[in-house]
Design an enzyme around this catalytic site. Sequence first.
Site, PDB file in Angstrom:
ATOM      1  N   HIS A 123      38.625  29.276  48.190  1.00  0.00           N
ATOM      2  CA  HIS A 123      37.764  30.314  46.802  1.00  0.00           C
ATOM      3  C   HIS A 123      37.391  29.405  45.676  1.00  0.00           C
ATOM      4  O   HIS A 123      38.091  28.093  45.609  1.00  0.00           O
ATOM      5  CB  HIS A 123      39.008  31.176  46.606  1.00  0.00           C
ATOM      6  CG  HIS A 123      38.549  32.136  45.226  1.00  0.00           C
ATOM      7  ND1 HIS A 123      38.419  32.011  44.041  1.00  0.00           N
ATOM      8  CD2 HIS A 123      38.680  33.564  45.611  1.00  0.00           C
ATOM      9  CE1 HIS A 123      38.251  32.855  43.216  1.00  0.00           C
ATOM     10  NE2 HIS A 123      38.351  33.930  43.861  1.00  0.00           N
ATOM     11  N   ASP A 199      47.097  27.600  47.664  1.00  0.00           N
ATOM     12  CA  ASP A 199      46.224  28.315  47.007  1.00  0.00           C
ATOM     13  C   ASP A 199      47.070  30.096  48.113  1.00  0.00           C
ATOM     14  O   ASP A 199      46.061  30.256  49.260  1.00  0.00           O
ATOM     15  CB  ASP A 199      45.325  28.627  47.727  1.00  0.00           C
ATOM     16  CG  ASP A 199      44.681  29.849  46.315  1.00  0.00           C
ATOM     17  OD1 ASP A 199      45.044  30.767  46.298  1.00  0.00           O
ATOM     18  OD2 ASP A 199      43.648  30.116  46.423  1.00  0.00           O
ATOM     19  N   GLN A 202      46.662  35.195  48.674  1.00  0.00           N
ATOM     20  CA  GLN A 202      46.014  36.363  49.907  1.00  0.00           C
ATOM     21  C   GLN A 202      47.342  36.446  51.262  1.00  0.00           C
ATOM     22  O   GLN A 202      47.015  36.670  51.724  1.00  0.00           O
ATOM     23  CB  GLN A 202      45.112  36.141  51.171  1.00  0.00           C
ATOM     24  CG  GLN A 202      43.881  35.850  49.842  1.00  0.00           C
ATOM     25  CD  GLN A 202      43.276  37.303  49.095  1.00  0.00           C
ATOM     26  OE1 GLN A 202      43.620  38.386  50.036  1.00  0.00           O
ATOM     27  NE2 GLN A 202      41.813  37.173  48.755  1.00  0.00           N
ATOM     28  N   LYS A 225      47.334  41.019  43.505  1.00  0.00           N
ATOM     29  CA  LYS A 225      46.991  41.742  44.853  1.00  0.00           C
ATOM     30  C   LYS A 225      48.504  42.184  45.593  1.00  0.00           C
ATOM     31  O   LYS A 225      48.831  41.709  46.824  1.00  0.00           O
ATOM     32  CB  LYS A 225      46.406  39.740  44.998  1.00  0.00           C
ATOM     33  CG  LYS A 225      45.341  39.634  44.608  1.00  0.00           C
ATOM     34  CD  LYS A 225      44.812  38.714  45.494  1.00  0.00           C
ATOM     35  CE  LYS A 225      43.719  37.886  44.994  1.00  0.00           C
ATOM     36  NZ  LYS A 225      42.101  38.887  44.659  1.00  0.00           N
ATOM     37  N   CYS A 367      33.875  35.070  45.973  1.00  0.00           N
ATOM     38  CA  CYS A 367      33.688  33.180  45.602  1.00  0.00           C
ATOM     39  C   CYS A 367      33.924  32.690  46.301  1.00  0.00           C
ATOM     40  O   CYS A 367      35.076  31.293  46.201  1.00  0.00           O
ATOM     41  CB  CYS A 367      35.028  33.937  44.775  1.00  0.00           C
ATOM     42  SG  CYS A 367      34.595  34.939  43.084  1.00  0.00           S
TER      43      CYS A 367
END
Lengths: 410, 157
Positions: A123, A199, A202, A225, A367
């Site tokens: 991202h 990261d 997700q 999220k 993104c």
Amino acid sequence: MSLDVAAVKADFPLLAREVHGTPIVYLDSGATSQKPRAVLDAMNRYYETINANVHRGAYHIAELATIASEDARRTVARFIGAGDEHELVFTKNATEAINLVAHSWGRTNLTEGDVVLLSLLEHHANIVPWHQLAEERGIEVRWIPLTDDGCLDLTDLDHLLDGVKLVAVTAVSNVTGAIPPVRQLADAAHAVGALCLVDGSQYVPHLATDVTELGCDFLAFTGHKMCGPTGIGMLWGRRELLDAMPPFLGGGEMILDVRRDGFTPNVVPWRFEAGTPPIAEMIGIGAAVDYLEGLGMDAVRKHEVSLTDYALRTLGDRFGDDLLIHGPTDTTHRGGILSMCLRDIHAHDLSQVLDQHGVCVRAGHHCAKPLMRELGVTSTSRASLYLYNDESDIDALGDALDEAARFFDF
Amino acid sequence: MPGLEDLYREVILDHYRNPRNRGELETPPALMAEGFNPLCGDEVKVYVQLDGDTITDVRISGQGCSISQSSASMMTTVVIGRTIDEARGTLRSFKQMMSIHEHGLDGQDSALDGSTEVPSGLGDLEALRGVVKFPVRIKCATLGWNTFDQALAEADS
């Protein structure tokens, strides 16, 4: 334990609404998840009963607010398997968490010629901070390429690691759902004396997370999220790394002492939390974690794997080659993210038609433009699944795709 | 509630399926500007050929959705053969049409029921009027125009 999806759905007030006269089919949890009543109630309760600034007042409700917000830190730290809650820093979002590492650790430890190794799945939040350091410091940003099915191509990893000081990778692609082998990358990074930042934006909302098992040094993720509120993100970092890092933003809360000629920074994690923190949001993310733990993350993951299987199978049957879904086909190695192209219908047009049928998907480049270029597309329509979605949502998506195909005449 | 037919008028779909004046021109002598829609990743290049003050040719390349592609296509048919000043006048009218959107997301819209004056003389372009009912698509409709404007700015420099 399996998920009672009807009961879960009933926990989310927004999912009861209609759009354009039809029940909402929310398939954009990769962008932001909906919030369960328990989270909204916890935040309201804070505002209605103990609203006060934290770490300051000696009065009763200020103490209660401080305890409630710091309890949330403990809850989230435990949720990701962190042994020490001081290793969990609250930020504005995952983007700020990564920027914190780039700004504080990066500017202290990286000099010209040092390499930061990224994957092509990243991202922009895990790309641009490193580009900024490249411009400022002359570091090199290097890329792990992809295989044809959108996974990381690690055949040349030894070579790629030459001169690397940090490997910064996503744990689940927000475009293809691919789940890279983070542990292998972290171990490989450590073998050459580099650190590993993950990261987890997700990942943490969808899979049971243990930072020790991941093997990374930093983990960035975001509250909104994972059933929590917007405005709160998290950075987990190994204690000795955080202890050695200078402050990111300056102001109140992050200091022990301020003099006419300088300041002494606070200890971690507060050193990195300048100004009044997002107190209600801390309490909200704590409640979100309680909610997820109540369902069980293994049950959440199992449900999403099964639903992703259903989606790939039924949409494949209905549309065949007309519908291209990017990413790995083995659902044990992918998250519930479906980036779709229906024939040559532009993603914007497709999502517009889906919206008329109450189906919410994300259209665009997500993104992740380096990845989109690699996939040879400028945009896709992305459906992303979560714990409140069921087979009827996938069927509704299929019906709306049918309508779109009819509308654009083929 | 605005429906799909408000957005996707037949003339728009026609320009999308059969875009006019697609291609590139040699630069120089032609002017060129590149535009991006950061929302969706659309990219468009607009080439403008001038003879003095007159726009003798315009070409569009790049990728985009039906709204951005058809809007750019219609734009070429309107501005070719005009002077720079005339083209800028049309640009202003078009952008004015795209900005009369003081309406709620629920489609309650007084501006579109005729009570507010809509710029005239836009021909087929008026088919794009429905775009203002879908606010996120306004940037799609104006992408080619803004890029065209940038290309013209090259002529001033």
